[in-house]
Enzyme design. Structure first.
Site, PDB file in Angstrom:
ATOM      1  CG  ASN A   8      -1.982   0.865   0.994  1.00 12.70           C
ATOM      2  OD1 ASN A   8      -2.175   1.999   0.826  1.00 12.70           O
ATOM      3  ND2 ASN A   8      -2.840   0.651   2.144  1.00 12.70           N
ATOM      4  NE  ARG A  90      -6.439   1.188  -1.156  1.00  9.16           N
ATOM      5  CZ  ARG A  90      -6.412   2.031  -0.066  1.00  9.16           C
ATOM      6  NH1 ARG A  90      -6.215   2.544   0.889  1.00  9.16           N
ATOM      7  NH2 ARG A  90      -8.320   2.723   0.138  1.00  9.16           N
ATOM      8  CG  HIS A 179     -13.006   4.547   0.545  1.00  4.95           C
ATOM      9  ND1 HIS A 179     -13.870   4.748   1.243  1.00  4.95           N
ATOM     10  CD2 HIS A 179     -11.937   4.682   1.227  1.00  4.95           C
ATOM     11  CE1 HIS A 179     -13.616   5.971   2.248  1.00  4.95           C
ATOM     12  NE2 HIS A 179     -11.612   5.371   2.218  1.00  4.95           N
ATOM     13  NE  ARG A 240      -9.803  12.842   1.424  1.00  8.40           N
ATOM     14  CZ  ARG A 240      -9.817  11.372   1.605  1.00  8.40           C
ATOM     15  NH1 ARG A 240     -10.547  11.121   0.749  1.00  8.40           N
ATOM     16  NH2 ARG A 240      -9.027  10.870   2.047  1.00  8.40           N
ATOM     17  CD  GLU A 382      -9.134   0.064   2.749  1.00  5.21           C
ATOM     18  OE1 GLU A 382      -8.457  -0.033   4.253  1.00  5.21           O
ATOM     19  OE2 GLU A 382      -9.670   0.361   2.269  1.00  5.21           O
TER      20      GLU A 382
END
Ligand code: AMP
Length: 397
Positions: A8, A90, A179, A240, A382
């Protein structure tokens, strides 16, 4: 052994895990931080009970992979002794063309870099890590697993923005959603938890982490999601803004605020941090409990937005069988879960307060007996999903 090295990567960091795909066991994991910062690199590696940490000069992603290989040797298990059969990367943005895990060759790596236009903060780092990893592990298959791929099943009415269609086509403007790796594994594990095939279920997943998105899933396929062209749209997040009238951006630009400044305000200085000074919900919660009005309002805005989407996705799916909470706030925020679910009794969603507040980890049902919609907490994983998708692709070759 059927292990996958899951990578990742970001522009200045690489996190990795070696996962035994069958048992899910983590054989090793670690991270390299501050890549490219002269003399400031930091390397951490954990295997079995031991942890090694050291500072090092890590000028680029190739040096980072060299440091990772050294860490395995220093920990007593060289990387080639772990039975690794694939490297799973990823990748945040796969555009419209990557709709499934993809074996990486030079051309695929180049396309991932081209897509940096749509994900400038993410894809360049992925590309640098992929090129470096191909150099360090040339004999292993490398697989790209995309955060956008799961959402490629959305119908056009969900992914199309009402813009001039030539303009949208020319600039690739549409909803992609993110996601997806998390929404995929969480919806599948939720189905397993209640012992029903995912193909039969209408599910709404709330991935509430520092980044946050919701997804409407019909029979295991994403049919709508809250993030858009970029991971900025939708829910309130740690830093965000989520949804803002696009007119507000034009207004700021016309008032002389630069594009870079607007970008920073929306992506880095908004959400919880913008409204309260901290991006971490634990701080916001503590401040609100102490009577801080800004923190109380921030939680109200957060909950209001999530409820908007919950209502919207009940409409999109024409009801739901499960509502599933995951990621940092979703897994650890019983107060948020209760606020988001309150008042949805009319559609058969009934939380059990004791189950919701029980101090337990792991997948669990938190709705009341007899609730028509089963509400669950399912920890996301994940890396396990990337490992599984990578193995599945390699096995099919
Ligand atoms: P993630 O991006 O999934 O790692 O989520 C990280 C965020 O989850 C943090 O920034 C916190 O806001 C939130 N979080 C983590 N642990 C807790 C906790 N115990 N209680 C409330 N929020 C938490």
């Amino acid at each position: 052994m059927n292990a996958v090295l899951v990578v990742n990567s970001g522009s200045s960091s690489i996190k990795y895990q070696v996962i035994d795909e069958r048992s899910g066991e983590r054989l090793a994991q670690g991270l390299v931080e501050r890549i490219g910062e002269r003399g400031a690199g930091h390397v951490v590696h954990r295997a079995a009970a031991s942890e090694l940490a050291r500072d090092a000069d890590i000028p680029d992603h190739s040096a980072a992979f060299a440091a990772i290989v050294e860490s395995f040797v220093a920990a007593g298990t060289p990387v080639d002794q772990l039975g690794i059969v694939a490297v799973g990367h990823r990748v945040v943005h796969g555009g419209s063309e990557f709709i499934a895990p993809t074996l990486i060759d030079r051309a695929v790596a180049d396309r991932i870099l081209d897509l940096a236009e749509l994900a400038p903060l993410h894809n360049p780092g992925h590309h640098a890590a992929i090129v470096a990893a191909l150099g360090v592990f040339p004999d292993l298959p490398h697989v790209a697993v995309f955060d956008t791929a799961f959402h490629q099943t959305m119908p056009a009415k969900a992914y199309t923005y009402a813009l001039d269609r030539d303009l949208a086509a020319e600039h690739g403007i549409r909803r992609y959603g993110f996601h997806g790796i998390s929404h995929a594994i969480v919806s599948r594990r939720a189905a397993e938890l209640i012992g029903r095939p995912v193909e039969e279920l209408k599910q709404i997943v709330l991935h509430l982490g520092n980044g946050a998105s919701m997804c409407a899933i019909d029979g295991g396929r994403s049919v709508d999601t809250s993030m858009g062209l970029t991971p900025l749209e939708g829910l309130v997040m740690g830093t965000r803004s989520g949804n803002v009238d696009a007119g507000a951006i034009l207004h700021l630009l016309r008032r002389g605020v630069s594009i870079e400044e607007v970008d920073r305000e929306l992506n880095k200085r908004a959400g919880f941090v913008g409204m309260t000074g901290s991006n971490d919900f634990r701080d916001v919660r503590a401040a609100a409990a102490g009577g801080d009005e800004a923190a109380k309002l921030a939680i109200e805005v957060y909950v209001h937005r999530a409820r908007h989407y919950l209502g919207a996705y009940l409409a999109v799916l024409e009801g739901a069988d499960t509502v599933v909470f995951t990621a940092g706030l979703g897994e650890n925020g019983p107060d948020l879960r209760a606020l988001i679910c309150a008042g949805f009794e009319w559609c058969g969603l009934l939380l059990d307060p004791a189950r919701n507040e029980a101090d337990v980890s792991g997948s669990r049902v938190i709705s009341a007996e007899g609730s028509r919609i089963t509400v669950m907490v399912v920890p996301t994983d994940e890396e396990a999903e990337i490992a599984q998708q990578s193995i599945a692709l390699v096995a099919s070759l």
